[in-house]
Design a protein around this motif. Structure first.
Motif, PDB file in Angstrom:
ATOM      1  N   GLY B  32       0.803  -1.228   0.000  1.00 14.22           N
ATOM      2  CA  GLY B  32       0.000   0.000   0.000  1.00 14.22           C
ATOM      3  C   GLY B  32       0.828   1.266   0.000  1.00 14.22           C
ATOM      4  N   SER B  36       1.360   4.160  -3.038  1.00 11.92           N
ATOM      5  CA  SER B  36       1.013   5.574  -2.873  1.00 11.92           C
ATOM      6  C   SER B  36       2.179   6.492  -3.237  1.00 11.92           C
ATOM      7  CB  SER B  36       0.518   5.841  -1.443  1.00 11.92           C
ATOM      8  OG  SER B  36       1.527   5.619  -0.493  1.00 11.92           O
ATOM      9  N   ASN B 177      -1.250   9.649   2.776  1.00 10.05           N
ATOM     10  CA  ASN B 177      -2.318   8.710   2.395  1.00 10.05           C
ATOM     11  C   ASN B 177      -3.311   8.474   3.529  1.00 10.05           C
ATOM     12  OD1 ASN B 177      -1.243   6.629   4.072  1.00 10.05           O
ATOM     13  ND2 ASN B 177       0.166   5.991   2.453  1.00 10.05           N
ATOM     14  N   HIS B 211      -0.764  11.969  -6.883  1.00 11.25           N
ATOM     15  CA  HIS B 211      -0.782  11.062  -8.030  1.00 11.25           C
ATOM     16  C   HIS B 211      -0.798  11.833  -9.347  1.00 11.25           C
ATOM     17  CE1 HIS B 211      -0.980   7.723  -5.357  1.00 11.25           C
ATOM     18  NE2 HIS B 211      -2.114   8.127  -4.819  1.00 11.25           N
ATOM     19  N   VAL B 238      -3.333   7.975  -2.222  1.00 18.40           N
ATOM     20  CA  VAL B 238      -4.232   6.876  -1.858  1.00 18.40           C
ATOM     21  C   VAL B 238      -3.370   5.650  -1.594  1.00 18.40           C
ATOM     22  CG1 VAL B 238      -6.108   5.376  -2.656  1.00 18.40           C
ATOM     23  CG2 VAL B 238      -6.085   7.815  -3.297  1.00 18.40           C
ATOM     24  N   LYS B 241      -2.799   2.663  -4.173  1.00 19.08           N
ATOM     25  CA  LYS B 241      -3.250   3.256  -5.436  1.00 19.08           C
ATOM     26  C   LYS B 241      -2.950   2.355  -6.637  1.00 19.08           C
ATOM     27  CE  LYS B 241      -4.367   6.678  -8.311  1.00 19.08           C
ATOM     28  NZ  LYS B 241      -5.749   7.200  -8.424  1.00 19.08           N
ATOM     29  N   GLU B 247      -7.418  -0.232  -2.554  1.00 22.19           N
ATOM     30  CA  GLU B 247      -7.186   1.221  -2.474  1.00 22.19           C
ATOM     31  C   GLU B 247      -7.837   1.829  -1.239  1.00 22.19           C
ATOM     32  OE1 GLU B 247      -8.387   3.347  -5.946  1.00 22.19           O
ATOM     33  OE2 GLU B 247      -6.616   2.734  -7.094  1.00 22.19           O
ATOM     34  N   SER B 252      -4.025  -2.879   2.940  1.00 24.47           N
ATOM     35  CA  SER B 252      -3.061  -2.914   1.836  1.00 24.47           C
ATOM     36  C   SER B 252      -1.629  -2.752   2.334  1.00 24.47           C
ATOM     37  CB  SER B 252      -3.364  -1.804   0.827  1.00 24.47           C
ATOM     38  OG  SER B 252      -2.989  -0.533   1.360  1.00 24.47           O
TER      39      SER B 252
END
Lengths: 338, 280
Positions: B32, B36, B177, B211, B238, B241, B247, B252
Motif C-alpha cells: 500500500g 502511494s 495517504n 498522483h 491513496v 493506489k 485502495e 493494503s
C-alpha cells in the motif's frame, strides 16, 4: 600515609587554590580541555564541524573564522545525531556535544542506525559521564554508556583519565575512520602526572608493573582509585599492576591475555553499572581465554545511585573506592590460593 | 497531456507492475505505502533530481532519502526503472543473501541511506543541507516522509532545526495517504491541521495531488523556491493506489500475493492503464 582520592583531586577551594600557586597548576575539567582543543582543531581543518545541543559549553565567539562550522541544534539529541550523520556522509567530520546519558540512551537509536550502521566518522563528545553530574541526580547520571556504545559495531570508545589525555585523544580521534564515543566528565580531576607511557588508541596504558594482581581501570576516578589501591597493596607485600584502559573498544585483548597469564587475578574499576561496562568486557575476554584467572569488578551495583551529593560522595556511596579495589584484589588472591 | 506527462505515467505504470511482482515473492512486501509513492518517486527520478544512474555517487548529485523506509520496494522499483540497476535484479528481493532488504539498503545503487526506523530521514536531510550551505553548493536534498511517520517526535526536532537554520535546499515530501497499519492517522494520533503545523514550524508549505505528476513537478521542479526557508510538499495520495480492491484500505499495508492473486493484480493494473490512455 596513603593518599586518598579526595586528596589527589583538585577541588576549587580557596585553601587549595593558594597551595596550587606554590606547586602544580590546577587541573582543568576535561570538557573545557575538549572545548579548547576542538576550537583549535576547527580553525585548522575545514572538514571539521561542531554540532551542539545547547550544552552551554561553547560560545559562538570562541570560533573566530570557523564560526560557520559551529551549529547549535537545540535540545534535540536525536536530530543532533541524524544531522551529524548527514554531514559525515557528505565528507565532514562532525564533533557533537551532549551529555553522556542523552547520547547513550535518549539518542541511541540515531547513533546506532544513522552513525554506526553507516560507519560514519562522527565524534560524540559526551560530558557528565558516570556520576560526574553528582547532585543533578539519577536523570543525569550516565552509568550505561560504556555498555551501550561498546555493543555498537564500528564504534570506538575512548575514556581519557585526565586533562592531558583528553587533549591527546581528541586530537588522535580526528582521523579515525569510523565513529567515536568520547567519555568526558564534568569537573576537574587530578592530573596523572608527567612521564606516562604514550597513549595509543586500542592499547592499554601500563601505569604500574606488578606480579600478583592486575587492576584494570577506566576513567579519572577509577584510575586514581586503582593507583591508590596498588599503593595500599604494595604496603602489604602484594604487587599490583595497573592498566589504564582508556580505550574500552577496541579492547586491548593482548594486554588482558598477558595480565591473565602473568598475574593471578584481575580487578576492574569503572564509574559505570557492573553490567555491560569495562568489567563485563574484561570478563568476556578472560573467560574465553580459559586461563582460570578470576575477575572481580568494582562498579556501581544494579541500582540507581539516587540521593544528593557530589561526584566523590556518590562514588564512595556506591563503592567505587580504592578501599574496595584493594579488598576485591585481596579476596581474589585468597580465592586463588585456597 | 504532454509527452513528458505521458512518459511519467508510463514509468509509473511500470513501477506499479514491478511492485506487484515484488509482492509475489514468498516474503511479500509493503504494497500500500509503496503504491502511494509511485508518482512522487517517478517525478523525482525522471524529472526533478539531478542524478546519473551511471554515477550514483557523483559528488554533485541531488539526494533523495526515503525516510518512510517501508516504501523500499517502491524505491527499488523506481531505481530499476530509472536504470540504476537491471530490472532482473528485483527477482532477488526476499531471497537469502539478497541486498534487496525490505527496508532500504545502501548497498543498492541509488539508495543513499539505510532507513526504516521511522523519524530519522529529516534529520539526515538537515545534515546534508548544512553541508550544502557550508560548501556553497546548489545541491538539494529531498526527504520523503510517510504521514504516520510524522507521529515520531524526532521529525519535529528536525523540522525546527531546518527552519531555524534556514535550510532552503531541504525539501520534505509527505506521502499523505491518511493510513497507518491499524487504520487512519487521525484516529491514531491525529496530524491535522497538518499544513498549519508545518507553517507554524517555519516551513514553506505546498499541497498537491500526489498522483498527479504535473502538480508534483510544479511543486518540486524548481525547488527550493523561498530563500531561507525549507519547503514541504504535502502530497495527498491513496494507499494501495492502482489496485481498486485494496485502495484506501489499511489492509493494503503489507501483502503476500499468491500466484493467482498476483496475475489478477497485474491484469487489473493493466486494464486500468488501458482505460486511462488518452483517446486523442
Amino acid at each position: 600515609m596513603t593518599v586518598t582520592i579526595a586528596d589527589r583531586t583538585a577541588v576549587p577551594s580557596p585553601e587549595r587554590a593558594a597551595d596550587a600557586v606554590a606547586c602544580a597548576p590546577e587541573p582543568r575539567p576535561g570538557r573545557e580541555v575538549y572545548r579548547d582543543t576542538l576550537v583549535d582543531l576547527l580553525a585548522a581543518d575545514p572538514r571539521l564541524v561542531c554540532l551542539d545541543s545547547d550544552t552551554g559549553l561553547f560560545s559562538p565567539v570562541d570560533w573566530g573564522a570557523a564560526a560557520d562550522r559551529y551549529v547549535n541544534l537545540g535540545i534535540a539529541e536525536q536530530n543532533l545525531m541524524g544531522a551529524a550523520a548527514g554531514l559525515a556522509r557528505s565528507g565532514r567530520i562532525p564533533f557533537v556535544n551532549t551529555m553522556a546519558t542523552f547520547a547513550a540512551s535518549r539518542a541511541v537509536e540515531a547513533v546506532k542506525l544513522d552513525i554506526a550502521l553507516n560507519n560514519l566518522p562522527v565524534r560524540i563528545a559526551a560530558t557528565h559521564s558516570g556520576l560526574s553530574a553528582g547532585h543533578l541526580g539519577s536523570t543525569h547520571h550516565a552509568l550505561e554508556d560504556l555498555a551501550v556504545m561498546r555493543m555498537l559495531p564500528n564504534m570506538t570508545v575512548l575514556v581519557p583519565a585526565d586533562a592531558a589525555a583528553t587533549e591527546e585523544l581528541v586530537r588522535a580521534c580526528v582521523d579515525l575512520p569510523g565513529p567515536v564515543y568520547l567519555r568526558l566528565g564534568r569537573g576537574a580531576t587530578a592530573d596523572l602526572g608527567p612521564g606516562l607511557p604514550p597513549l595509543r588508541i586500542g592499547r592499554a596504558q601500563p601505569l604500574r608493573e606488578g606480579e600478583d594482581v592486575t587492576i584494570v581501570a577506566t576513567g579519572p576516578y577509577p584510575v586514581l582509585a586503582a593507583l591508590e589501591a596498588a599503593d595500599t597493596l604494595a604496603a602489604e607485600g602484594i604487587s599490583a599492576a595497573v592498566l589504564n584502559m582508556h580505550t574500552v573498544k577496541p579492547l586491548d585483548v593482548e594486554a588482558l591475555h598477558a595480565a591473565a597469564r602473568t598475574t593471578r587475578a584481575i580487578v576492574t574499576v569503572e564509574e559505570h553499572w557492573a553490567s555491560g561496562g569495562l568489567g563485563s568486557a574484561v570478563a568476556e575476554v578472560v573467560a574465553e581465554l580459559g586461563a582460570g584467572c578470576p575477575v572481580r569488578r568494582v562498579a556501581v551495583a544494579d541500582r540507581f545511585a539516587a540521593g544528593s551529593g557530589g561526584q566523590r560522595h556518590l562514588l564512595e556511596r556506591n563503592g567505587i573506592t580504592a578501599t574496595a579495589v584493594a579488598e576485591r584484589a585481596r579476596g581474589a588472591l585468597r580465592a586463588r590460593t585456597a | 497531456m504532454t509527452v513528458t506527462e505521458l512518459t511519467l505515467r508510463q514509468h509509473a505504470q511500470t513501477v506499479r507492475e514491478m511492485i506487484v511482482d515484488l509482492c509475489a515473492n514468498p516474503e511479500g512486501g509493503h504494497l500500500g505505502g509503496s503504491m502511494s509513492l509511485v508518482e512522487i518517486l517517478v517525478t523525482l527520478y525522471h524529472r526533478v533530481l539531478r542524478i546519473s544512474p551511471d554515477a550514483p555517487d557523483a559528488p554533485d548529485r541531488d539526494l533523495l532519502v526515503l525516510s518512510k523506509g517501508h516504501g523500499a520496494i517502491g524505491l527499488y522499483a523506481a531505481l530499476a526503472e530509472r536504470g540504476f540497476f537491471p530490472r532482473e535484479l528485483l527477482a532477488e528481493y526476499g531471497m537469502p543473501d539478497s541486498m534487496l532488504t525490505a527496508h532500504p539498503n545502501p548497498a543498492v545503487p541509488g539508495v543513499e541511506m539505510p532507513t526504516g526506523s521511522l523519524g530519522h530521514g529529516l534529520s539526515l536531510g538537515v545534515g546534508f543541507a548544512l553541508d550544502f550551505r557550508l560548501t556553497g553548493s546548489d545541491r538539494r536534498c529531498f526527504v520523503v516522509l510517510g504521514d504516520g511517520e510524522l507521529q515520531e517526535g524526532s521529525v519535529w526536532e528536525a523540522a525546527m532545526a531546518a527552519s531555524t537554520h534556514r535550510l532552503d535546499r531541504l525539501v520534505a515530501i509527505v506521502d499523505r495517504n491518511g493510513l497507518q497499519i491499524t487504520g487512519s492517522t487521525e484516529a491514531t494520533a491525529g496530524l491535522e491541521p497538518l499544513a498549519d503545523r508545518w507553517r507554524a514550524f517555519g516551513w514553506n508549505v505546498l499541497q498537491v495531488d500526489g498522483h498527479d505528476t504535473r502538480q508534483l513537478y510544479a511543486a518540486l521542479g524548481d525547488a527550493p523556491r523561498v530563500p531561507g526557508r525549507p519547503t514541504v510538499v504535502l502530497a495527498r495520495t491513496v494507499k494501495g493506489k492502482g489496485l481498486p480492491q485494496v485502495e484506501g484500505q489499511a489492509r493494503s499495508h503489507y501483502a503476500r500475493m499468491a500466484g493467482r492473486q498476483h496475475k489478477r493484480a497485474l491484469a487489473v493494473l493493466r486494464a486500468q492503464a488501458t482505460r486511462e490512455e488518452p483517446t486523442t
